[in-house]
Design a protein around this motif. Structure first.
Motif: not given
Lengths: 983, 228
Positions: B85-86, B81-82
């Motif tokens: 998101s980026k 997810d990180k």
């Protein structure tokens, strides 16, 4: 189908398809109902316990007739004025192995036991043949620890004094009928009979099982009667007449009993006589009917405050939930309005819809509250032995002074629901159907801020996206303030209630020690400071045994000898000496100038005595008690030395002694004593026979011939025979002053200095071994103090202590255990109420906060989905939420100081008025501030600690809820949220 | 993430299924698709044909039932997810039919949000150029509710472009707009494509808009048909 059915169906379908919303609303309401109902029941339990204690002290009866018989009792109890009655059989005397005699009794049935109402403080009354219940003081006197499961060998005597049997009994219960601090030693001392009466009843201090009367064959009974009669004296006279004089007035007592206990519980013990003419039960019942009762602190102050706080939390959470639910239903409401439903009908429909759900929740909440109360009482009684009864089983008197749990709960919750719904309705009911379609409840137009170019996402989003919820803030402040303020206030309240026990502790010197044993039963011939019974006291071996016990933290022992004295030839001292030593002079009739024959005779008689003992006529004799200490205690006194030093070997050999006195005495006596001076110390040695005499009840002529006998004329003109007797012989003890101590520290003086010389005077300190070196018979300790390891169980320590001293004669023992247990129980009972209410408040607060945070995050999940679509990671969202949620406990803990500060200022205000006497009322009801612990400082009750703990607990709760919020958001589909949005 | 990589979107055997009661809706059925860098592509089809679902999967806003999506050589279906998101804030810009602006933030703040979330210092020259191009210069301090639909959509386009992503994904950006505003928005997207050489994927059911793009992809019942 009419429109009402249709609306009902509409509601039912909504709840059916929105079960989570229903459960959330239910959780909030059920928790509120449970908290209120449970708290109100707990208050009743506490009050019932207070009543029970009063009845324990006074008895659950109004009239007691001692020493009557079974047939008289049968006749008495038939009297229509007698409501209920009980009886115990007076069995006779019993004697323990150490010679202690006690008066025995037995209850024929449990009903009598209940009316006598002397509940066992430990254990229970006997339930089988060889079981007994024993008074606490009797147990100690018999040389057994006052705890159940001890065995005791008893010789049973009949009422006429003949031996019946010898048996070994097991103690099943300890009750407290006697107490050193009450008149006559008995808690239920027969007040109207009087000590001078020959028929003074013997109160039982040992109860046997009913079957044991087959041994005693006693038919003598003491009966206790309950009556509502307004004139008990008249009833007493009537009963005397009824039994044809078989009972006498001297056998009958009218104790405070039920009347005081009930009027006390109703808060009207001071006013009942003024208002109703007497303090009979009938007057109390009238007061009850008229509502002239005063609610106690818990019901009058605490419960309304608690109810208010719970109401605020419940209202805030209901508003949060119903707003969410109404948001869902608003489209339906708009359609109904557009189809012709009036505002009034819509409002009624909404009120009925939610109120129906509220009633359902209330029933569940009441059931949960009821079960929780049972669980709570069971746990509290099991853990702390608080002897609380169920709140739903209390007496009518407790009912009268406490908040009715069912009614108050139902009323409060319905009020909360209706207030919440009105607030909700005000938000949209005036809107047009079209405005309703636009959901006025969810529209929050942001306001403009100053246009500044943002520096980073954190400062931008934290400043612009405000997640703070005012309701959560209010709830947080309520709970944290209740925790911090409640803790300090209830501790102050417990301290106030325990002040009597604290005083008792100080009286016995127990503020420094856990246990104290003192030789108190030695005979003491006051006139010439002679003591005997040197075989009494605590054997030195006991002290050495204590030293080896790992659970003993510190100990102190001493041998105090009151009878030592110093002598000086009359012609060797000057006027200053005579003046300084005057009050310690043991020669009561020694005068320089004899005034008359009478005084001359008294002086001659005294001279004859002191001659016989071994003193000269021209010697001055001054009392100077000796206190023998152990080496480590002597070492500790080094810091008090003002002259000379502490030389242990010289002290052990008896060659040297220390003089101890106060600073002011040192100023007086310093010119007469110098280190290295020899001291003309002596004592009186008694013969073996004299050692055993009871000087207290002493008729010297029966054991010795007088050393002086003369007929004299008193100043009043009476001719009397003056006799003088001499006991013992002078025994010189040549010693040298090794050092001089100035002791002004009360804590040290209190237990080291001889009791009679506590405030002033000179004490001789020596080594315990010195008495043996001198050849004196003072081998046993006269005082033993111990402090036990706090981690060691108090009750086990208590049992050890009493067992250790069981064969020590002539001592009285004081244990902090009973006082500490009594104080702890008082504190625990008060703190149990606080913690229970706090837990209930916390639970509903957590539920309310969870609901609010969940609802907030659910409403904002679209916003977060947009942020996530714009590239915001879950970690960044977590930061944003956490940073704002942490704000609640920070503000909450700061605000929690305020009520403590306000209350302390209020206490100061009360103190000023009370101390200045401006609020003084000589008559009338007890002033309200007597319920307030205004003498205590709330800030001294671990305030920083309780604030820290409260903050940490609350922070952890908030963090847990925040984690749940973040978890919820991470599980949401970004696109599903955006597509479901209604921009 | 290598910023210099050639951005190219690729869908391989992409399927998406939704449970609906006792049935399963097959929103996408084994879709294979390549989007080259710098192209202006439209996806058309009737309502429920799966075009928006495809766009969401290509943008990493949703997870496929099976198959893979590649952004350059990064497999989006594998990323955390990180990381996702980026990617969303640095390589992909989204424009939604409902604008999806943060109501509490003003126009400038909404536009700068993806840049700020990347912890970058905003290039105000670039942002002002965007505002000029989109006609928002006079509106930067306004809150979204003070703007018309067209203006809000222009803010959404500016936000999508603010972090200078290589790909712009537009999900029916004109669906909530009148005809005049619709034309303005489409003209803007064309202008952006021309000036900034962005890869633009636009989901629409408007044939006129589709006709104005370089490549048209048809969707029907979860299947993809491409006009030669």
């Amino acid at each position: 189908m009419n429109h009402l059915k249709l609306l009902c169906k509409l509601s039912f379908q909504y709840w059916k398809h929105h079960k989570k919303r229903f459960y959330t609303l239910m959780l909030s309401l059920v928790s509120g109902v449970t908290a209120l109902y449970c708290a109100a029941l707990l208050i009743r339990s506490e009050k019932q316990a207070v009543l029970d204690r009063e009845l324990w002290l006074l008895g659950d009866y109004d009239l007691i007739i001692y020493g009557t018989d079974e047939s008289t009792y049968s006749k008495i109890k038939e009297d229509p004025e007698i409501l209920d009655s009980g009886v115990y059989y007076e069995l006779g005397d019993v004697q323990s192995e150490n010679g202690t005699r006690s008066h025995a009794a037995m209850f024929p049935d449990a009903h009598s036991e209940a009316i006598y109402h002397m509940t066992c403080m430990r254990g229970r009354y006997p339930e089988s043949d060889l079981e007994i219940a024993l008074d606490i003081r009797a147990a100690k006197a018999m040389g057994i620890p006052p705890y159940p499961d001890q065995t005791l060998s008893l010789t049973l005597y009949s009422n006429d004094g003949s031996i019946l049997s010898e048996n070994e009994y097991t103690v099943t219960g300890i009750f407290q009928a006697t107490n050193e601090n009450v008149v006559g030693g008995y808690l239920r001392y027969p007040t109207q009979i009087g000590i001078e009466t020959e028929n003074m009843p013997e109160l039982p201090d040992i109860f046997f099982y009913r079957s044991q009367n087959s041994i005693f064959q006693s038919t003598t009974v003491t009966t206790f009667l309950q009556t509502d009669s307004s004139d008990i004296n008249a009833l007493k006279d009537k009963l005397i007449r009824l039994t044809n004089g078989k009972i006498q007035a001297a056998q009958t007592d009218i104790p405070s009993g039920r009347r005081y206990a009930y009027s006390y519980i109703l808060g009207i013990q001071d006013t009942i006589q003024q208002t109703y003419g007497d303090n009979s039960l009938s007057s109390i019942l009238h007061a009850l009917d008229n509502g002239d009762v005063i609610k106690d602190f818990y019901s009058g102050v605490l419960m309304p405050i608690f109810t208010f706080l719970v109401s605020v939390i419940v209202i805030l959470s209901i508003i949060g939930i119903t707003k969410d639910i109404a948001g869902d239903k608003l489209e339906n409401y708009a359609i109904l309005r557009s189809l012709g439903l009036t505002k009034k009908h819509l409002a009624l429909y909404i009120l009925c819809d939610f109120t129906t759900v509220a009633f359902l929740c209330m029933i569940i909440g009441l059931i949960v509250g009821f079960l929780l109360h049972i669980l709570m009482i069971t746990i509290l009684n099991h853990t702390y032995d608080l002897k609380l009864q169920y709140g739903f089983l209390c007496s009518q008197y407790v009912h009268a002074v406490t908040v009715p749990p069912l009614f108050s709960t139902v009323f409060t919750i319905i009020l909360c629901v209706e207030i919440s719904l009105l607030i909700l309705l005000l938000g949209f009911i005036r809107e047009t159907p079209i405005q309703m379609f636009n959901n006025p409840l969810k529209h929050r137009k942001p306001s403009h801020g100053a246009v500044k170019l943002p520096k980073g996402w954190k400062s931008l989003l934290v400043s612009k996206i405000n997640l703070h919820n005012f309701s959560i803030l209010i709830i947080t402040m309520i709970v944290m303030s209740a925790a911090v303020f409640g803790y300090t206030y209830f501790h102050a309240l417990a301290d106030r209630n325990n002040s009597e026990a604290e005083y008792e502790k100080q009286t016995y010197g127990l503020e420094h020690w856990d246990y104290i044993a003192e030789k108190t039963d030695q005979a003491y011939m006051y006139t010439f400071n002679i003591e005997n019974h040197h075989d009494y006291g605590i054997c030195m071996d006991k002290y050495l045994e204590l030293q080896n016990q790992p659970f003993i933290q510190s100990s102190f022992g001493e041998i105090a000898n009151r009878s030592t004295r110093i002598t000086v030839p009359r012609d060797s001292v000057d006027h200053a000496w005579l003046e300084a030593f005057d009050e310690y002079n043991l020669r009561a009739y020694e005068h320089a100038d004899r005034l008359d024959d009478y005084e001359t005779a008294l002086s001659d008689a005294e001279n004859a005595m002191i001659h016989e003992i071994g003193y000269d006529d021209d010697e001055l004799i001054y009392s100077m008690p000796t206190v023998g200490l152990f080496d480590h205690d002597l070492d500790m006194l080094n810091s008090y030395i003002v002259a000379g030093g502490i030389h242990i070997p010289e002290l052990q050999s008896g060659y040297e002694v220390l003089l101890a006195m106060s600073e002011s005495d040192w100023n007086t006596f310093s010119e007469f004593f110098h280190v290295g001076d020899s001291l003309a110390l002596s004592d009186i040695i008694l013969t073996a026979d004299e050692e055993q005499l009871d000087f207290g009840n002493f008729l010297p002529a029966s054991v010795a011939d007088p050393v002086y006998k003369q007929m004299i004329t008193t100043p009043e003109g009476d001719e009397v025979e003056l006799t003088s007797f001499a006991f013992g012989k002078r025994f010189d003890i040549p010693v040298t002053i090794g050092g001089i101590l100035v002791l002004d520290e009360p804590a040290v003086r209190q237990y080291m200095v001889f009791p009679d010389h506590n405030d002033h005077g000179i004490n001789i300190f020596c080594s315990c071994q010195a008495f043996t070196a001198w050849g004196l018979p003072d081998h046993n300790l006269t005082k033993l103090c111990i402090q036990s390891d706090p981690s060691y169980p108090l009750e086990q320590m208590d049992i050890y202590w009493y067992q250790m001293l069981s064969d020590s004669e002539g001592i009285s023992t004081h244990s902090t255990t009973e006082i500490i247990l009594q104080m702890n129980q008082g504190t625990q009972k008060i703190m149990a109420v606080y913690y229970s209410m706090l837990v209930l408040l916390m639970v509903i607060a957590i539920i309310a906060i969870t609901i609010h945070l969940y609802t907030d995050i659910r409403i904002r999940s679209i916003q977060f989905s947009i942020l996530r679509a714009s590239g915001m990671s879950i970690q960044q969202i977590a930061y944003l939420i956490l940073q704002q949620n942490v704000f609640y406990p920070v503000i909450g803990i700061l605000v929690s100081m305020a009520p403590v500060e306000l209350c302390q200022s209020f206490f100061q205000y009360i103190r000023e008025h009370v101390d200045q006497g401006t609020w003084y009322q000589p008559f009338g009801p007890t002033p309200w501030y007597y319920d307030v612990p205004f003498r205590y400082n709330l800030f001294q009750y671990h305030l920083p600690m309780i604030m820290t703990i409260t903050f940490i607990i609350y922070l952890l709760i908030i963090l847990a809820i925040t984690l749940a919020q973040i978890h919820y958001l991470s599980k949401q589909s970004i696109i599903a949220e955006i597509e479901a949005s209604n921009f | 993430m290598n910023n210099s990589m050639r951005t190219q979107l690729k869908a391989v055997n992409l399927t998406k299924e939704y449970p609906m009661g006792s049935h399963t809706v097959h929103a996408l059925q084994t879709i294979n698709l390549n989007i080259d860098e710098g192209t202006f592509v439209s996806i058309v089809g009737t309502s429920g044909s799966g075009k928006s679902t495809l766009l969401h999967l290509l943008g990493g806003l949703d997870k496929p039932t099976s198959g893979d999506v590649y952004l350059g050589n990064i497999r989006l279906t594998d990323t955390t997810d990180k990381e996702l998101s980026k990617i969303r804030r640095e390589h992909i810009g989204f424009v939604f039919q409902k604008f999806c602006l943060i109501q509490e933030l003003n126009v400038m703040e909404n536009i700068l949000l993806p840049v700020l979330l990347s912890n970058k210092t905003p290039d105000y020259n670039y942002v002002h150029t965007l505002c000029d191009l989109l006609g928002l210069t006079e509106r930067t301090s306004h809150l979204p509710y003070e703007l018309s639909g067209g203006q809000q959509q222009r803010v959404a386009i500016a936000r999508a472009l603010s972090n200078d992503p290589q790909i712009i994904l537009c999900d029916e950006p004109t669906g909530n707009l009148d005809k005049k505003t619709r034309n303005e928005v489409i003209d803007l997207l064309k202008q952006i494509h021309k000036e900034f050489r962005k890869t633009i994927l636009i989901v629409t059911h408007d044939p006129d808009i589709a006709e104005s793009t370089e490549r048209i992809i048809h969707m029907e019942d979860g299947y993809l048909y491409e006009t030669p």
